[in-house]
Motif scaffolding. Sequence first.
Motif, PDB file in Angstrom:
ATOM      1  N   VAL A 525       1.372  -1.377   0.343  1.00  0.00           N
ATOM      2  CA  VAL A 525       0.096   0.315   0.610  1.00  0.00           C
ATOM      3  C   VAL A 525       0.838   0.945   0.024  1.00  0.00           C
ATOM      4  O   VAL A 525       2.009   1.245   0.538  1.00  0.00           O
ATOM      5  N   PHE A 526       0.855   2.626  -0.787  1.00  0.00           N
ATOM      6  CA  PHE A 526       1.497   3.681  -0.901  1.00  0.00           C
ATOM      7  C   PHE A 526       0.873   4.464  -0.512  1.00  0.00           C
ATOM      8  O   PHE A 526      -0.036   4.293  -1.169  1.00  0.00           O
ATOM      9  N   THR A 527       1.413   5.585  -0.077  1.00  0.00           N
ATOM     10  CA  THR A 527       1.034   6.504   0.458  1.00  0.00           C
ATOM     11  C   THR A 527       2.134   7.724   0.226  1.00  0.00           C
ATOM     12  O   THR A 527       3.398   7.445  -0.503  1.00  0.00           O
ATOM     13  N   GLN A 528       1.580   8.937  -0.270  1.00  0.00           N
ATOM     14  CA  GLN A 528       2.575  10.152  -0.526  1.00  0.00           C
ATOM     15  C   GLN A 528       3.169  10.137   0.233  1.00  0.00           C
ATOM     16  O   GLN A 528       4.504  10.933   0.253  1.00  0.00           O
ATOM     17  N   THR A 529       3.100  10.341   1.543  1.00  0.00           N
ATOM     18  CA  THR A 529       4.339  11.202   3.093  1.00  0.00           C
ATOM     19  C   THR A 529       3.891  10.193   3.924  1.00  0.00           C
ATOM     20  O   THR A 529       3.256   8.819   3.827  1.00  0.00           O
ATOM     21  N   ILE A 530       5.359  10.446   5.064  1.00  0.00           N
ATOM     22  CA  ILE A 530       5.586   9.813   6.077  1.00  0.00           C
ATOM     23  C   ILE A 530       4.293   9.401   6.709  1.00  0.00           C
ATOM     24  O   ILE A 530       4.147   8.323   7.635  1.00  0.00           O
ATOM     25  N   PRO A 531       3.863  11.212   7.311  1.00  0.00           N
ATOM     26  CA  PRO A 531       2.804  10.983   8.351  1.00  0.00           C
ATOM     27  C   PRO A 531       1.432   9.913   7.813  1.00  0.00           C
ATOM     28  O   PRO A 531       0.891   9.570   8.556  1.00  0.00           O
ATOM     29  N   ARG A 532       0.942   9.854   6.581  1.00  0.00           N
ATOM     30  CA  ARG A 532      -0.114   8.784   6.373  1.00  0.00           C
ATOM     31  C   ARG A 532       0.217   8.085   6.222  1.00  0.00           C
ATOM     32  O   ARG A 532      -0.605   6.985   6.463  1.00  0.00           O
ATOM     33  N   ALA A 533       1.565   7.205   5.657  1.00  0.00           N
ATOM     34  CA  ALA A 533       1.483   6.099   6.404  1.00  0.00           C
ATOM     35  C   ALA A 533       1.624   5.314   7.905  1.00  0.00           C
ATOM     36  O   ALA A 533       0.815   4.218   7.722  1.00  0.00           O
ATOM     37  N   ILE A 534       2.237   6.439   8.253  1.00  0.00           N
ATOM     38  CA  ILE A 534       1.337   5.859   9.730  1.00  0.00           C
ATOM     39  C   ILE A 534       0.649   6.026   9.921  1.00  0.00           C
ATOM     40  O   ILE A 534      -0.011   5.558  10.672  1.00  0.00           O
ATOM     41  N   ALA A 535      -0.101   7.285   9.969  1.00  0.00           N
ATOM     42  CA  ALA A 535      -1.491   7.272  10.210  1.00  0.00           C
ATOM     43  C   ALA A 535      -2.822   5.877   9.783  1.00  0.00           C
ATOM     44  O   ALA A 535      -3.342   5.152  10.696  1.00  0.00           O
ATOM     45  N   LEU A 536      -2.167   5.848   8.360  1.00  0.00           N
ATOM     46  CA  LEU A 536      -3.170   4.438   7.673  1.00  0.00           C
ATOM     47  C   LEU A 536      -2.881   3.047   8.523  1.00  0.00           C
ATOM     48  O   LEU A 536      -3.811   2.497   8.726  1.00  0.00           O
ATOM     49  N   HIS A 537      -1.440   3.102   9.317  1.00  0.00           N
ATOM     50  CA  HIS A 537      -1.006   2.020   9.687  1.00  0.00           C
ATOM     51  C   HIS A 537      -1.580   2.270  11.122  1.00  0.00           C
ATOM     52  O   HIS A 537      -2.133   1.095  11.288  1.00  0.00           O
ATOM     53  N   SER A 538      -1.735   2.908  11.905  1.00  0.00           N
ATOM     54  CA  SER A 538      -2.412   2.815  12.631  1.00  0.00           C
ATOM     55  C   SER A 538      -4.327   2.420  13.305  1.00  0.00           C
ATOM     56  O   SER A 538      -4.560   2.201  14.079  1.00  0.00           O
ATOM     57  N   GLU A 539      -4.690   3.014  12.046  1.00  0.00           N
ATOM     58  CA  GLU A 539      -5.929   2.185  11.478  1.00  0.00           C
ATOM     59  C   GLU A 539      -6.114   1.540  11.189  1.00  0.00           C
ATOM     60  O   GLU A 539      -7.081   1.260  11.903  1.00  0.00           O
ATOM     61  N   LEU A 540      -5.181   1.096  10.499  1.00  0.00           N
ATOM     62  CA  LEU A 540      -6.022  -0.424   9.977  1.00  0.00           C
ATOM     63  C   LEU A 540      -5.229  -1.634  10.971  1.00  0.00           C
ATOM     64  O   LEU A 540      -4.760  -3.034  10.376  1.00  0.00           O
ATOM     65  N   LEU A 541      -4.381  -1.567  11.925  1.00  0.00           N
ATOM     66  CA  LEU A 541      -3.524  -2.251  13.271  1.00  0.00           C
ATOM     67  C   LEU A 541      -4.375  -3.379  12.995  1.00  0.00           C
ATOM     68  O   LEU A 541      -3.661  -4.393  13.609  1.00  0.00           O
ATOM     69  N   TYR A 542      -6.151  -3.634  13.820  1.00  0.00           N
ATOM     70  CA  TYR A 542      -6.329  -4.081  14.373  1.00  0.00           C
ATOM     71  C   TYR A 542      -7.874  -4.884  13.426  1.00  0.00           C
ATOM     72  O   TYR A 542      -8.722  -5.187  13.818  1.00  0.00           O
ATOM     73  N   ASP A 543      -7.781  -4.911  11.858  1.00  0.00           N
ATOM     74  CA  ASP A 543      -8.768  -5.170  10.649  1.00  0.00           C
ATOM     75  C   ASP A 543      -8.209  -6.517  10.784  1.00  0.00           C
ATOM     76  O   ASP A 543      -9.779  -7.176  10.443  1.00  0.00           O
ATOM     77  N   ILE A 544      -7.338  -6.626  10.712  1.00  0.00           N
ATOM     78  CA  ILE A 544      -6.981  -8.418  10.856  1.00  0.00           C
ATOM     79  C   ILE A 544      -7.033  -9.264  11.952  1.00  0.00           C
ATOM     80  O   ILE A 544      -6.485  -8.247  12.635  1.00  0.00           O
ATOM     81  N   PRO A 545      -8.329 -10.517  11.966  1.00  0.00           N
ATOM     82  CA  PRO A 545      -8.512 -10.895  12.894  1.00  0.00           C
ATOM     83  C   PRO A 545      -7.402 -11.660  13.726  1.00  0.00           C
ATOM     84  O   PRO A 545      -6.274 -12.287  13.076  1.00  0.00           O
ATOM     85  N   PRO A 546      -7.073 -11.994  14.800  1.00  0.00           N
ATOM     86  CA  PRO A 546      -6.493 -12.806  16.057  1.00  0.00           C
ATOM     87  C   PRO A 546      -5.974 -13.591  15.611  1.00  0.00           C
ATOM     88  O   PRO A 546      -5.275 -14.421  16.038  1.00  0.00           O
ATOM     89  N   GLU A 547      -7.403 -13.934  14.791  1.00  0.00           N
ATOM     90  CA  GLU A 547      -6.745 -15.384  14.241  1.00  0.00           C
ATOM     91  C   GLU A 547      -5.773 -15.667  13.695  1.00  0.00           C
ATOM     92  O   GLU A 547      -5.183 -16.825  13.102  1.00  0.00           O
ATOM     93  N   ALA A 548      -6.491 -14.942  12.470  1.00  0.00           N
ATOM     94  CA  ALA A 548      -5.020 -15.014  11.602  1.00  0.00           C
ATOM     95  C   ALA A 548      -4.421 -14.277  11.604  1.00  0.00           C
ATOM     96  O   ALA A 548      -3.206 -13.527  11.010  1.00  0.00           O
TER      97      ALA A 548
END
Length: 749
Positions: A525-548
């Motif tokens: 997943v490509f973003t334009q800036t470093i702050p946007r990459a960090i923010a997107l990572h924190s937003e999607l951090l728990y989207d994958i279930p623990p079983e996976a």
Amino acid sequence: MNVFKLLSRSSKAAQSAPAQTLPSAGAVANPQLFGHDESATVSSDTRKNKKRKRGKDAEDTSAPLPADLDFFGTSKKEDAEPTIQATEMKQKRTSQLQTDIETNGKQEELEVEPYDEDESKRILRSHKLKVTVLEDFAPQEDEAQPEKKKKKRKKEEKVVEKKKHAKKQLFPQPLTSFVQLRTRYGISRRLADNLREQAYTLPTEVQLGTLPLLLRSRKTEQECQKGDSSAASASGAEYGGDIDLLSVAPTGSGKTIAFLIPVIDALLSEKTAEGDDGPRAIVIAPTRELASQIVNEARKLSKGTGLKATLMKKGMEVVERPEEEKVKSDEDGPRNSEEEDESASDSGDEDKAGQQKKRKRRRADKLKAAILVTTPAALLNALKQNDNTLASLPSVRHLVLDEADVLLDPLFREQTLSVWNACSNPLLRVGLWSATMGSNIETLAISTLNTRWTSLSSTNTTLPPRRPLIRLVVGLKDTAIPNISHQLIYAATEQGKLLGLRQLLHPTALPTTSSGPSLRPPFLVFTQTIPRAIALHSELLYDIPPEAGGSSRIAVLHADLSGTQRESIMTKFRRGDIWVLITTDLLARGVDFRGLNGVVNYDVPNSAAAYVHRVGRTGRAGRAGGVAVTFYTQEDIPYVKLIANVIRAAEKLRGVAEEDQSVKQWLLDALPTPTKREKQELKKKGVEARRSAKTDDGKNKARISTKSGYERRVENRKRGAKIGSKQRQEQEPRRKVEEASESEFEGFE
């Protein structure tokens, strides 16, 4: 038995959905992008023609019919057995000859003559290869000529000036198998064994065209003597591999192997002069990740040859420095080592003196690797001297610029040209490699070669003849890789993009559509800036279930991380521990992820070239099934046409029908065309809405979050209350001390 189930049963059998081919399924048998069918038919036809020419009898060499079906021949089976035995014996001989060549390294070739000019043209065109001579510095005629010849020459020069685009085309002998590198071009036996160990059998398009140009054939002189001069000049055999090359090939087409094989073979055949123990080949890459990847490939190919390939690190000594510079410490101090030792011994600090001596010896060690892979800034720092001048590199005879369009871009141009000019060897061979190459890069390369040659000729009178600059293009210039599918999705807002990305993470939540194949992990997943990459990572951090695997399956990689952290994340991603890697354009160029199933452009790329390199991380080495998804919002509409044109050209090159293309003609007509100034601003800074944290009205439209403004206000108030309470708790003891100090003095009685 349930009667309702029996009645509702369909008469047709249940049909399972067709399995989707993915790049993560493994390597393909044919890594080539073009000319699969045509090359096979051409090779079979040419082999028949060659056998017909070589054979003593003029019989047809088609496969013989069985004796039972050959009605016009003899009906005796005894007559058919000798022919079958003869063909079997012939096959055994050819296979035995091939194994002897591979194992024992014999100098003889298989019974396949080289292609003539027409066959070479047909094969090169089927693989969409075009080779042209950009600059040919052939020796000019003497000026002692009659006046009539001079007038004719002036007229010819005028005609040449009018026909600027009419450049000489070359049709080199195509390389149809890696076995020919040993049999025809005589590369090192150990290098051929290393190629076989790495399972390199069928060359890709860029290898098929560049290796015959960069390697010297054993039968070059014989072929030139047999054929006419025009055929020899059309194949480029008269150059003998001594050329400067500018190669433009799609991403994942094997450019690294294409420039490493000639460099390693040349280093093994060259003799090192006395006292010339510096690096003899330098490969420059824009990022450390790409440089580390090139080093790994170079070490695999040079295993057992005695050549050493190393990655440039901080503190390495590339050139021999004067004694004054070796002795001088990082801090201001005495210039002589004796004075430093005396001062250290006078102070009684013997350990300190010993550490200084060790540090001096460590700094004085010179690099002994033959191949040095580096970034331009790291090498430039190693070449800088105390007087801010650059040390020369007379030992370097091979200079390779990987991703040359970035290295000669204004961001790296000054550093790259400084290193290029520091290579003072007149026998220097230059190679420029990339998937995108503008005309300005070609002009800059030609002017740099001319300037460097002028400076060398002013100081050295005995110079070898100038080598030509040849350009090789695979497919269409500045076009995305054709074996992947593209999806351009309008998301309207930042929240729409986040919702679309979550739907890609959970593809079973919605029914499959006819827009194209679904995206499956692992993907980038490509973003334009470093702050946007960090923010997107924190937003999607728990989207994958623990079983996976949970949050361990998602990671972020950017330039602010340390080198060890970046290497650890890259290792986990290649190993399969990380499924979704969020990053910036740091990983957009050159990095090879062979099992990557797709790429998501969360933010629109800064240019068409950036899009080509981003989506080129999937579909490597001919692997099909890769998916490239690009989200765009209202702010991106002025720049989407750049990407839409690239997608349409790639699908046209792939042979997709117009009604099945992902970018329709009405969309191209509706999208605005960006101006030249808008393109430059986009390339330098990206989309304006995502450059700063807040806009003029105080609102942040580019925030990556699914929370409403009311929820963020409540969180900010709670956060402010917590900070205020902590500050009050810290100030309360101080206030009590002040009150106690004031109560001690109660006044005079």
